[in-house]
Scaffold this motif. Structure first.
Motif, mmCIF file in Angstrom:
data_model
loop_
_atom_site.group_PDB
_atom_site.id
_atom_site.type_symbol
_atom_site.label_atom_id
_atom_site.label_comp_id
_atom_site.label_asym_id
_atom_site.label_seq_id
_atom_site.Cartn_x
_atom_site.Cartn_y
_atom_site.Cartn_z
ATOM 1 N N LEU A 84 -21.682 -8.497 33.554
ATOM 2 C CA LEU A 84 -22.493 -7.342 33.180
ATOM 3 C C LEU A 84 -23.156 -7.481 31.814
ATOM 4 C CD1 LEU A 84 -20.070 -4.538 34.435
ATOM 5 C CD2 LEU A 84 -21.906 -5.656 35.693
ATOM 6 N N GLY A 85 -23.640 -8.672 31.504
ATOM 7 C CA GLY A 85 -24.390 -8.881 30.282
ATOM 8 C C GLY A 85 -23.586 -9.367 29.094
ATOM 9 N N THR A 86 -22.302 -9.533 29.247
ATOM 10 C CA THR A 86 -21.476 -10.028 28.151
ATOM 11 C C THR A 86 -20.833 -11.354 28.549
ATOM 12 O OG1 THR A 86 -19.803 -9.412 26.514
ATOM 13 C CG2 THR A 86 -19.362 -8.801 28.793
ATOM 14 N N LEU A 87 -20.186 -11.999 27.601
ATOM 15 C CA LEU A 87 -19.524 -13.271 27.861
ATOM 16 C C LEU A 87 -18.038 -13.075 28.096
ATOM 17 C CD1 LEU A 87 -21.257 -15.360 25.064
ATOM 18 C CD2 LEU A 87 -21.808 -15.354 27.489
ATOM 19 N N ARG A 88 -17.436 -13.969 28.858
ATOM 20 C CA ARG A 88 -16.018 -13.870 29.190
ATOM 21 C C ARG A 88 -15.140 -13.868 27.938
ATOM 22 N NH1 ARG A 88 -11.220 -15.465 29.685
ATOM 23 N NH2 ARG A 88 -10.000 -15.440 31.577
ATOM 24 N N GLU A 89 -15.513 -14.627 26.940
ATOM 25 C CA GLU A 89 -14.702 -14.744 25.730
ATOM 26 C C GLU A 89 -14.641 -13.449 24.920
ATOM 27 O OE1 GLU A 89 -18.228 -16.749 23.043
ATOM 28 O OE2 GLU A 89 -16.957 -18.005 24.290
ATOM 29 N N ARG A 90 -15.493 -12.489 25.238
ATOM 30 C CA ARG A 90 -15.520 -11.211 24.525
ATOM 31 C C ARG A 90 -14.755 -10.106 25.252
ATOM 32 N NH1 ARG A 90 -21.948 -10.916 23.015
ATOM 33 N NH2 ARG A 90 -21.978 -12.788 21.727
ATOM 34 N N ILE A 91 -14.308 -10.368 26.455
ATOM 35 C CA ILE A 91 -13.751 -9.317 27.316
ATOM 36 C C ILE A 91 -12.262 -9.107 27.064
ATOM 37 C CG2 ILE A 91 -13.294 -8.684 29.717
ATOM 38 C CD1 ILE A 91 -15.869 -10.094 30.461
ATOM 39 N N VAL A 92 -11.893 -7.835 26.966
ATOM 40 C CA VAL A 92 -10.495 -7.436 26.848
ATOM 41 C C VAL A 92 -9.917 -7.250 28.250
ATOM 42 C CG1 VAL A 92 -8.922 -5.644 26.022
ATOM 43 C CG2 VAL A 92 -10.924 -6.264 24.667
ATOM 44 N N TYR A 126 -15.900 -6.547 23.458
ATOM 45 C CA TYR A 126 -16.306 -6.521 22.058
ATOM 46 C C TYR A 126 -17.668 -7.195 21.919
ATOM 47 C CZ TYR A 126 -11.719 -5.089 20.254
ATOM 48 O OH TYR A 126 -10.586 -4.388 19.957
ATOM 49 N N ASP A 127 -18.248 -7.121 20.731
ATOM 50 C CA ASP A 127 -19.506 -7.809 20.442
ATOM 51 C C ASP A 127 -19.266 -9.215 19.917
ATOM 52 O OD1 ASP A 127 -21.046 -5.650 21.218
ATOM 53 O OD2 ASP A 127 -21.050 -4.760 19.221
ATOM 54 N N TYR A 128 -18.013 -9.605 19.798
ATOM 55 C CA TYR A 128 -17.663 -10.923 19.289
ATOM 56 C C TYR A 128 -16.529 -11.495 20.143
ATOM 57 C CZ TYR A 128 -14.182 -7.946 17.040
ATOM 58 O OH TYR A 128 -13.196 -7.020 16.801
ATOM 59 N N ALA A 129 -16.301 -12.788 19.991
ATOM 60 C CA ALA A 129 -15.312 -13.480 20.821
ATOM 61 C C ALA A 129 -13.888 -13.123 20.406
ATOM 62 C CB ALA A 129 -15.504 -14.982 20.709
ATOM 63 N N ILE A 130 -13.045 -12.869 21.409
ATOM 64 C CA ILE A 130 -11.615 -12.636 21.163
ATOM 65 C C ILE A 130 -10.759 -13.633 21.940
ATOM 66 C CG2 ILE A 130 -11.859 -10.205 20.592
ATOM 67 C CD1 ILE A 130 -10.865 -9.616 23.482
ATOM 68 N N ASP A 131 -11.350 -14.304 22.906
ATOM 69 C CA ASP A 131 -10.690 -15.346 23.708
ATOM 70 C C ASP A 131 -9.349 -14.912 24.285
ATOM 71 O OD1 ASP A 131 -12.677 -17.283 23.545
ATOM 72 O OD2 ASP A 131 -12.001 -17.907 21.564
ATOM 73 N N LYS A 132 -9.354 -13.824 25.018
ATOM 74 C CA LYS A 132 -8.139 -13.365 25.699
ATOM 75 C C LYS A 132 -7.948 -14.194 26.964
ATOM 76 C CE LYS A 132 -5.815 -9.305 27.419
ATOM 77 N NZ LYS A 132 -5.913 -7.905 27.769
ATOM 78 N N GLU A 133 -6.722 -14.672 27.158
ATOM 79 C CA GLU A 133 -6.420 -15.574 28.274
ATOM 80 C C GLU A 133 -6.606 -14.884 29.635
ATOM 81 O OE1 GLU A 133 -5.276 -19.231 29.849
ATOM 82 O OE2 GLU A 133 -5.418 -18.778 27.722
ATOM 83 N N GLU A 134 -5.960 -13.758 29.842
ATOM 84 C CA GLU A 134 -5.976 -13.077 31.139
ATOM 85 C C GLU A 134 -6.742 -11.764 31.015
ATOM 86 O OE1 GLU A 134 -5.678 -12.909 34.956
ATOM 87 O OE2 GLU A 134 -4.698 -14.548 33.911
ATOM 88 N N ILE A 135 -7.914 -11.700 31.648
ATOM 89 C CA ILE A 135 -8.733 -10.495 31.538
ATOM 90 C C ILE A 135 -8.706 -9.657 32.811
ATOM 91 C CG2 ILE A 135 -10.273 -11.479 29.818
ATOM 92 C CD1 ILE A 135 -12.332 -11.868 32.115
ATOM 93 N N PHE A 136 -8.216 -10.217 33.891
ATOM 94 C CA PHE A 136 -8.166 -9.492 35.159
ATOM 95 C C PHE A 136 -6.785 -8.904 35.391
ATOM 96 C CE2 PHE A 136 -11.597 -12.551 35.854
ATOM 97 C CZ PHE A 136 -12.607 -11.698 36.255
#
Length: 150
Positions: free
Chosen positions: A29-37, A110-120
C-alpha cells in the motif's frame, strides 16, 4: 552509471521517476516492508481477526500511521479506524489501481525503516473438538475384523 537515453527521459516524463523497490510499494500500500510494524490481510480485516494485535501494536508504536486498502469496504474497516482514533494514530486510505492487486488490507507503518522480522499475524488453524473427531472417524473394514480377534 550509464547515461540516460531519450526513452528513459520520455518514460520518466510520462510515468514519473522510478522508485526503488516499486513492487514492494505496490504490495504494501505504498510503503516498504522494512517500515511496517504490522500488516493485516484483506481476509483478516474483513473478519476482524487481528484487532487485538493491531491495538497492542498501536499502543507500543504511537508515532506510527495506519494505511488502509481502499478496495476493502468501509463497513469492514470501522473497528480499525476506531482503534486508530482511540490512540491518536493518523490513518489514510489508498485507493489506486496498483493497490487492487495486493492481498494486504491494512498496514501499521513508520516513515523510516524499523526492520521488524515478523510483520504478519500467524493464523492458528481451527482445531476440531475431540468428540467430533471420534464421531466422524469411520474405521476401515480391516480394522473392524482385526478388533474381533483382539
Amino acid at each position: 552509471m550509464s547515461k540516460k537515453n531519450v526513452d528513459d527521459y520520455l518514460t520518466e516524463g510520462m510515468y514519473g521517476t522510478r522508485l526503488p523497490k516499486d513492487h514492494e510499494r505496490k504490495q504494501f500500500l505504498g510503503t516498504l516492508r522494512e517500515r511496517i510494524v504490522l500488516a493485516l490481510t484483506k481476509g483478516q480485516v474483513m473478519s476482524n481477526k487481528g484487532l487485538e494485535q493491531l491495538e497492542e501494536a498501536m499502543k507500543e508504536n504511537p508515532e506510527a500511521k495506519l494505511i488502509i486498502n481502499g478496495h476493502v469496504s468501509n463497513r469492514f474497516l470501522k473497528e480499525e479506524k476506531k482503534i486508530a482514533d482511540k490512540y491518536n494514530i493518523p490513518h489514510s486510505t489508498i485507493t489506486n489501481q496498483e493497490a487492487e492487486d495486493t492481498d494486504i488490507g491494512a498496514v501499521l507503518t513508520y516513515d523510516y525503516a524499523i526492520d521488524k522480522e515478523e510483520i504478519f499475524i500467524k493464523e492458528e488453524p481451527e482445531q476440531p473438538d475431540a468428540k467430533q473427531e471420534t464421531e466422524t472417524e469411520d474405521p476401515s473394514f480391516f480394522s473392524k475384523i482385526k478388533s474381533w480377534f483382539d
